[in-house]
Design a protein around this motif. Structure first.
Motif: not given
Ligand code: MG
Ligand code: ATP
Length: 344
Positions: A65, A76, A78
């Motif tokens: 995202s 978070d 990634d």
């Molecule tokens: Mg994520």
């Protein structure tokens, strides 16, 4: 970085009602900010340089995202560690590479709580205390680079996509149905559910089928090093003028009425596919993939919702959709789907 500032009523002819305004306000509060985006880029750059100084064969990609446009400010980070010359790595090989990196990263004081999750897709998790960011690092999962690019392209097609996805993610998170480790729906699957709905759950569609529109662009074998994560595609000029609130209402209804035992969700084909036909894609060859909820991964054709394999949990997920839909239909108030009555 995709940060939205403009009030949408100024950029479209859509009707602007209380519910839509509620969704929009939540989106404005929770979307990934430019500051957070820049922190993530800085962290990626530091890690990338640090890793490459010892392992020149390793490349680090930002996925998820942070890049897709569907991040919240609490999301978070990634990342994907790509080991050159071994694009399709074995699981065991991925674990070995991640262990090298883990050993190396232990030298950084600002990286805490490192943990290697040896799941089907092994992941190295840690927290960066200097930026207060949680990181999920996989190895050679190049499909994640391709699908992040695809999601980024969909996020730009229509201004309603990002607020709608974010509200669905916030809502699912609130009701604890957005956690693959708890056998519920991952964020990635939720995004695919929203895109699929906007492709074929509304008429006229809000989103096109990018696989069809740009043939040869979104293929599973293209060179990931050539992918431009910031690519600007022409927005889709949809004839659909539904307001955000109405779309959210219809999204919930679409999935309350969806026959999950008969159909799989496909963004690649912009349609629902009978499970038997989808089996040609994923389920026949991999029967273990056939679970309560079938969502086709647009590149490797696996089932992204295979985490939903418990009957009781699936029933709870459906109940959250049903109650939220009933509440929204009755009240037309965004808060009504965040605070469900325990007896519902
Ligand atoms: Mg994520
Ligand atoms: P959040 O903002 O909640 O962190 P996210 O959009 O980053 O959500 P995640 O579920 O954290 O979504 O997944 C991160 C990325 O990992 C996705 O964008 C996708 O690229 C990849 N990914 C996740 N699940 C799968 C899957 N089943 N198959 C392929 N790629 C996946």
């Amino acid at each position: 970085v995709q940060v939205t500032h403009a009030p949408p009523q100024l950029v479209s002819g859509c009707e602007w009602d209380k519910l839509s305004e509620g969704i929009w306000n939540k989106f404005m509060i929770h979307q990934q900010t430019e500051i957070t985006y820049r922190k993530k880029i800085l962290l990626w750059k530091c890690l990338s340089d640090f890793i490459q100084s010892s392992f020149p064969r390793y490349g680090l990609f930002l996925v998820g995202s942070t890049m897709s446009g569907f991040g919240s400010d609490a999301s978070d980070v990634d990342m994907c560690l790509l080991v050159r010359h071994t694009e399709v790595a074995q699981r065991s090989e991925a674990v070995i590479h991640l262990k090298y990196v883990l050993k190396h990263l232990r030298r950084c004081k600002h990286l805490t709580r490192p943990e290697l999750i040896q799941a089907k897709v092994p992941i190295l998790k840690f927290r960066d205390t200097s930026f207060s960011l949680d990181v999920d690092l996989n190895c050679n999962n190049s499909v994640g680079i391709r699908n992040t690019h695809l999601l980024h392209c969909y996020s730009q097609m229509d201004w309603r996509v990002r607020p709608l996805v974010l509200i669905v993610k916030l809502w699912a998170h609130k009701h604890d149905i957005n956690n693959a480790q708890h056998m519920t729906i991952s964020s990635y699957s939720l995004v695919l559910m929203v895109i699929h709905f906007l492709q074929c759950g509304v008429a006229p569609p809000v989103l096109p089928c990018l696989h069809e529109m740009y043939q040869g662009k979104f293929t599973p074998h293209s060179d990931v090093l050539m992918i431009d994560m910031h690519e600007d595609l022409q927005p889709f000029n949809s004839d659909n003028n539904q307001a955000l609130g109405e779309l959210l209402h219809d999204f919930l209804r679409y999935y309350v009425e969806f026959d999950f035992s008969q159909y799989a969700i496909s963004v690649r084909l912009a349609s629902r596919v009978p499970i038997e036909e989808c089996s040609a894609l994923a389920c026949r060859n991999y029967p273990y993939q056939r679970k309560y909820l079938c969502i086709e991964e647009p590149f490797d054709l696996t089932n992204t919702a295979r985490s939903v394999y418990n009957h009781g949990v699936f029933e709870r997920v459906k109940a959250v959709f049903r109650t939220s839909y009933n509440n929204l239909k009755e009240t037309r108030n965004i808060e009504s789907i965040f605070h469900l009555d325990k007896n519902d």
